[in-house]
Design a protein around this motif. Structure first.
Motif, mmCIF file in Angstrom:
data_model
loop_
_atom_site.group_PDB
_atom_site.id
_atom_site.type_symbol
_atom_site.label_atom_id
_atom_site.label_comp_id
_atom_site.label_asym_id
_atom_site.label_seq_id
_atom_site.Cartn_x
_atom_site.Cartn_y
_atom_site.Cartn_z
ATOM 1 N N ASP A 213 89.675 10.883 19.411
ATOM 2 C CA ASP A 213 90.940 11.095 20.091
ATOM 3 C C ASP A 213 90.813 10.481 21.482
ATOM 4 O OD1 ASP A 213 93.083 12.000 21.488
ATOM 5 O OD2 ASP A 213 93.004 14.041 20.672
ATOM 6 N N HIS A 214 91.448 9.312 21.678
ATOM 7 C CA HIS A 214 91.290 8.608 22.951
ATOM 8 C C HIS A 214 92.010 9.292 24.099
ATOM 9 C CE1 HIS A 214 89.196 4.820 21.735
ATOM 10 N NE2 HIS A 214 89.332 5.475 20.613
ATOM 11 N N SER A 215 92.944 10.191 23.775
ATOM 12 C CA SER A 215 93.613 10.880 24.878
ATOM 13 C C SER A 215 92.752 12.046 25.378
ATOM 14 C CB SER A 215 94.998 11.357 24.434
ATOM 15 O OG SER A 215 94.870 12.196 23.308
ATOM 16 N N HIS A 216 91.626 12.321 24.736
ATOM 17 C CA HIS A 216 90.717 13.371 25.196
ATOM 18 C C HIS A 216 89.358 12.801 25.577
ATOM 19 C CE1 HIS A 216 93.653 16.273 23.933
ATOM 20 N NE2 HIS A 216 92.896 17.245 24.408
ATOM 21 N N PHE A 217 89.363 11.646 26.229
ATOM 22 C CA PHE A 217 88.137 10.997 26.710
ATOM 23 C C PHE A 217 87.126 10.809 25.583
ATOM 24 C CE2 PHE A 217 89.843 14.039 29.808
ATOM 25 C CZ PHE A 217 90.442 13.137 30.666
ATOM 26 N N GLY A 218 87.628 10.655 24.378
ATOM 27 C CA GLY A 218 86.731 10.408 23.254
ATOM 28 C C GLY A 218 85.792 11.550 22.944
ATOM 29 N N ARG A 219 86.164 12.754 23.359
ATOM 30 C CA ARG A 219 85.278 13.895 23.098
ATOM 31 C C ARG A 219 85.744 14.705 21.901
ATOM 32 N NH1 ARG A 219 82.033 16.071 26.721
ATOM 33 N NH2 ARG A 219 81.041 14.596 28.119
ATOM 34 N N ARG A 220 86.941 14.362 21.402
ATOM 35 C CA ARG A 220 87.464 15.113 20.272
ATOM 36 C C ARG A 220 87.515 14.192 19.070
ATOM 37 N NH1 ARG A 220 92.666 18.738 21.314
ATOM 38 N NH2 ARG A 220 93.766 16.941 20.537
ATOM 39 N N LEU A 221 87.055 14.719 17.947
ATOM 40 C CA LEU A 221 86.998 13.929 16.728
ATOM 41 C C LEU A 221 88.080 14.413 15.761
ATOM 42 C CD1 LEU A 221 85.180 11.899 15.045
ATOM 43 C CD2 LEU A 221 84.097 13.958 14.109
ATOM 44 N N HIS A 222 88.912 13.469 15.287
ATOM 45 C CA HIS A 222 89.896 13.820 14.259
ATOM 46 C C HIS A 222 89.304 13.513 12.895
ATOM 47 C CE1 HIS A 222 92.940 14.396 17.220
ATOM 48 N NE2 HIS A 222 93.014 13.120 17.560
ATOM 49 N N VAL A 223 89.493 14.422 11.960
ATOM 50 C CA VAL A 223 89.049 14.179 10.582
ATOM 51 C C VAL A 223 90.225 14.469 9.661
ATOM 52 C CG1 VAL A 223 87.273 14.665 8.848
ATOM 53 C CG2 VAL A 223 86.792 15.117 11.257
ATOM 54 N N ALA A 224 90.504 13.548 8.741
ATOM 55 C CA ALA A 224 91.596 13.750 7.780
ATOM 56 C C ALA A 224 91.064 13.561 6.368
ATOM 57 C CB ALA A 224 92.724 12.763 8.052
ATOM 58 N N VAL A 225 91.551 14.372 5.442
ATOM 59 C CA VAL A 225 91.174 14.218 4.028
ATOM 60 C C VAL A 225 92.419 14.391 3.171
ATOM 61 C CG1 VAL A 225 88.820 15.141 4.208
ATOM 62 C CG2 VAL A 225 90.682 16.685 3.651
ATOM 63 N N GLN A 226 92.355 13.901 1.954
ATOM 64 C CA GLN A 226 93.426 14.198 1.000
ATOM 65 C C GLN A 226 92.808 14.807 -0.246
ATOM 66 O OE1 GLN A 226 94.230 12.728 -2.073
ATOM 67 N NE2 GLN A 226 93.065 10.812 -2.135
ATOM 68 N N ILE A 227 93.463 15.839 -0.776
ATOM 69 C CA ILE A 227 92.994 16.459 -2.027
ATOM 70 C C ILE A 227 94.200 16.774 -2.902
ATOM 71 C CG2 ILE A 227 90.917 17.550 -1.073
ATOM 72 C CD1 ILE A 227 92.643 20.237 -1.222
ATOM 73 N N LYS A 228 93.920 17.065 -4.152
ATOM 74 C CA LYS A 228 94.994 17.519 -5.042
ATOM 75 C C LYS A 228 95.528 18.847 -4.514
ATOM 76 C CE LYS A 228 95.466 15.866 -9.518
ATOM 77 N NZ LYS A 228 95.471 16.095 -10.960
ATOM 78 N N ASP A 229 96.832 19.065 -4.614
ATOM 79 C CA ASP A 229 97.447 20.297 -4.123
ATOM 80 C C ASP A 229 96.749 21.501 -4.749
ATOM 81 O OD1 ASP A 229 100.628 21.140 -3.056
ATOM 82 O OD2 ASP A 229 99.303 22.617 -3.990
ATOM 83 N N LYS A 230 96.178 22.363 -3.897
ATOM 84 C CA LYS A 230 95.328 23.418 -4.455
ATOM 85 C C LYS A 230 96.104 24.583 -5.045
ATOM 86 C CE LYS A 230 94.161 25.401 0.005
ATOM 87 N NZ LYS A 230 93.216 26.381 0.489
ATOM 88 N N TYR A 231 97.434 24.602 -4.842
ATOM 89 C CA TYR A 231 98.222 25.705 -5.393
ATOM 90 C C TYR A 231 98.880 25.344 -6.726
ATOM 91 C CZ TYR A 231 97.399 27.293 -0.711
ATOM 92 O OH TYR A 231 96.777 27.656 0.436
ATOM 93 N N LEU A 232 98.702 24.109 -7.166
ATOM 94 C CA LEU A 232 99.317 23.697 -8.430
ATOM 95 C C LEU A 232 98.241 23.541 -9.495
ATOM 96 C CD1 LEU A 232 101.817 20.936 -7.236
ATOM 97 C CD2 LEU A 232 102.313 23.311 -7.821
ATOM 98 N N ASN A 233 98.622 23.637 -10.746
ATOM 99 C CA ASN A 233 97.690 23.421 -11.834
ATOM 100 C C ASN A 233 97.240 21.947 -11.813
ATOM 101 O OD1 ASN A 233 96.826 22.561 -14.498
ATOM 102 N ND2 ASN A 233 97.311 24.657 -15.103
#
Ligand SMILES: *[C@@H]1O[C@H](CO)[C@@H](O)[C@H](O)[C@H]1NC(C)=O
Ligand SMILES: *[C@@H]1O[C@H](CO)[C@@H](O)[C@H](O)[C@H]1NC(C)=O
Ligand SMILES: *[C@@H]1O[C@H](CO)[C@@H](O)[C@H](O)[C@H]1NC(C)=O
Ligand SMILES: *[C@@H]1O[C@H](CO)[C@@H](O)[C@H](O)[C@H]1NC(C)=O
Ligand SMILES: *[C@@H]1O[C@H](CO)[C@@H](O)[C@H](O)[C@H]1NC(C)=O
Length: 584
Positions: free
Chosen positions: A268-288
């Motif tokens: 996160d460049h707006s936080h002096f590079g001290r904060r790390l963003h992590v994103a993931v995608q998974i199958k919707d866990k509430y559906l079959n």
């Protein structure tokens, strides 16, 4: 495109031929020659975009072994092709995978030697023969039995740019336990005394893999200092700490490991590079899982110091997808982490719905759909270095390089994947919608030697009227030795693709390769009937509840068209071939 049962098909194709057919004959590309061609993986580009690494595997029919070699490639198209061998697997003893760059000089990879699975690195800038050249060095061990894959590395940004970095990977672990406990639980499981399984939900098997209901795939992070790399002395003796940011929220994958396009990291460049963003995608866990294709994107942020990842061990996790969409893929942060992008299908349950490009602004927390009116379906996203443009790629992977250049992997009907550099100049006057003038330069030629004795056909496209007077396209590949105007009659191999959403394209395949049939003296026809991709969404969806209707009519009309246009084809020797949907 799910290409169903293709490996099985290849096996039966090969076994149906006698050993004599498989022998190398001069001037002919046999199935065996084709299978022995080098198979390059995607190029992983160094941070500055000057060098790349690529894993090339080669199968030997003599030793019955496949060897993987890692090459260092110069990505400067004007200085000519240049590649250097860095690593080679040793069958049954040492294998490597997931090569990444730690810095502009250092590469790292997963080293599997016996039961040991570690992260090792090499200085690839060292001159051959120098003290440090090609000496593999140990960085860390992965917890035993955790099956790490899909490495991603991010060095810390800002002033201490080479001081430390974060490594992310996917691992297969026991639900509710730490990654360090995997080996113990695995051993207990192996010696449990029976092999009965109980599932209390329907998602139990995918293709040829049974799911262990007690295990999940999770994304893990760890950090280490890079100062030690520079000094060629490893002081990373402390046990690495592995951290799973989405564990507490139950965001994991039941069946498949996370691939590198299923998660991403950015500072996160707006936080002096001290904060790390992590994103993931998974199958919707509430559906079959078995009956739904809906996937959701989750985002979290972790505070860090210059050397380590700090908790909280239970960070806030936010779902950023709208919620009602279908499949999601290709999660990619913009270069400065201000936006997250992905490809999204609208319909839950549909596998061939058009991919839209979505961006999410982390600052304003808003979503934007970019390609609502574009009737094509991209399958990869690449951000430009300045974060102001997105390149969309259909088929193969691409990387942006400095100076308005894109690195592409391209195959055609006449050769397997080779790497090319596409350099482009934006048109003067700043018209962003105009296609820039561009130039394509070939960088690698892995299959040059293996194909130099043969002449393959680039194929000819033809169009005809199919069902409902639709325009339908097909490929014609004339047989080896064909001469226009001669009286000789040739048999026809009529290839039908599976999917059914997929297409015969100007690309190479070791599964269904039109030229392999043409080399044996067949005219080859490969038609893209109703349901095929690449001709707009209406053409794809016209196959719904119509599997045996329009596609069949298109194929018959295409065959008639070809037989009339090519009297050289022997009408008594026509064969239809296909697998999956194309074989039923
Ligand atoms: C590429 O190579 C050419 C010729 O060797 C050289 O002039 C040029 O500076 C190089 N470009 C980069 C980006 O390294
Ligand atoms: C791989 O790891 C083994 C030890 O597990 C080590 O002896 C070997 O040098 C390493 N090789 C490479 C190329 O990293
Ligand atoms: C996940 O959370 C559970 C419960 O808090 C904990 O016991 C387990 O060690 C965690 N696993 C990982 C891999 O972090
Ligand atoms: C950079 O690294 C030095 C030495 O480890 C450390 O003292 C300093 O606090 C770091 N600076 C930043 C901005 O992280
Ligand atoms: C990140 O890049 C975008 C696009 O170039 C720019 O608009 C934005 O201001 C940048 N944000 C930061 C925090 O640097």
């Amino acid at each position: 495109m799910p290409s169903l049962c293709a490996p099985l098909v290849l096996a039966s194709l090969v076994s149906a031929l006698t050993p004599a057919d498989l022998k190398h004959k001069d001037g002919i590309l046999t199935p065996k020659d084709m299978l022995a061609l080098p198979r390059p993986g995607p190029v992983v580009v160094s941070p500055s975009g000057i060098l790349g690494i690529s894993t090339v595997s080669r199968h030997s029919f003599e030793t019955r072994k496949t060897i993987a070699s890692l090459y260092l490639i110069s990505l400067n198209e004007t200085s000519g092709p240049d590649s250097q061998l860095v690593l080679e697997s040793i069958p049954d003893r040492f294998s490597f995978s997931d090569p990444i760059w730690l810095s502009d000089k250092h590469i790292a990879y997963i080293n599997r030697t016996g039961a040991d699975v570690g992260l090792w690195y090499q200085d690839v800038s060292a001159k051959a023969g120098s003290q440090h050249s090609k000496i593999p060095r140990h960085l860390l061990n992965f917890p035993a039995s955790s099956a790490p894959s899909s490495l991603k590395f991010l060095s810390s940004s800002g002033k201490n740019s080479s001081a430390s970095g974060v490594l992310a990977f996917s691992a297969h672990v026991w639900k509710g336990y730490s990654i360090e406990e995997t080996e113990r639980l695995e051993k207990e499981y192996e010696s449990r005394g029976d092999d009965a399984m109980v599932w209390d939900e329907t998602y139990i098997r995918e293709w040829d893999t049974w799911r262990n209901p007690a295990k999940v795939h999770q994304v893990f992070l760890t950090s280490f200092s890079l100062r030690d790399l520079e000094q060629h002395q490893v002081t990373n003796t402390a046990k690495p700490v592995f951290f799973s940011p989405f564990n507490a929220s139950g965001i994991w994958s039941l069946m498949q490991p996370f691939e590198t396009t299923d998660f991403d990291l950015a500072w996160d460049h707006s936080h002096f590079g001290r904060r790390l963003h992590v994103a993931v995608q998974i199958k919707d866990k509430y559906l079959n899982y078995a009956f739904n294709s809906r996937r959701q994107v989750y985002l979290t942020s972790i505070e860090t110091t210059s050397d380590s990842l700090l908790g909280p061990s239970n960070p806030d996790v936010q779902m950023v997808t709208p919620g009602e969409q279908g499949d999601v893929s290709f999660i990619t942060f913009s270069p400065n982490g201000s936006h997250l992008s992905w490809l999204q299908r609208e319909e839950n349950g549909a596998e061939s719905d058009r991919n839209r490009v979505i961006t999410y602004s982390l600052e304003t927390q808003t979503l934007k759909v970019w390609t609502e009116t574009w009737d094509r379906s991209p399958n990869a996203i690449v951000w430009s270095k300045d974060g102001n443009s997105i390149y969309l790629i259909a088929e193969e992977k691409g990387f942006t390089l400095p100076e308005s250049r894109l690195l592409l992997g391209i195959s055609t009907l006449t050769h397997p994947t080779e790497n090319y550099i596409l350099s482009f100049k934006a048109p003067k006057g700043g018209d962003g919608d105009k296609i820039p003038a561009s130039e394509l330069t070939q960088l690698t030629s892995w299959s040059h030697d293996g194909l130099s004795h043969v002449s393959l056909s680039a194929g000819e496209k033809f169009w005809f009227k199919g069902a409902h007077d639709h325009d339908v396209m097909g490929w014609l590949i004339p047989p080896r030795g064909f001469k226009k105007g001669s009286n000789k009659k040739w048999p026809l191999a009529f290839l039908i693709h599976g999917g059914p959403e997929g297409a015969w394209e100007d690309s190479w395949s070791t599964r269904w390769n039109p030229n392999i049939f043409a080399q044996q003296g067949y005219f080859v026809v490969a038609i893209n009937p109703t349901g095929s991709t690449g001709y707009g969404q209406d053409f794809v969806t016209a196959i719904y509840e119509n599997w045996g209707g329009s596609p069949y009519k298109d194929l018959v009309a295409g065959l008639q068209y070809v037989l009339e246009a090519h009297p050289e084809i022997d009408r008594e020797r026509l064969a239809a071939l296909g697998a999956s949907y194309g074989g039923t």
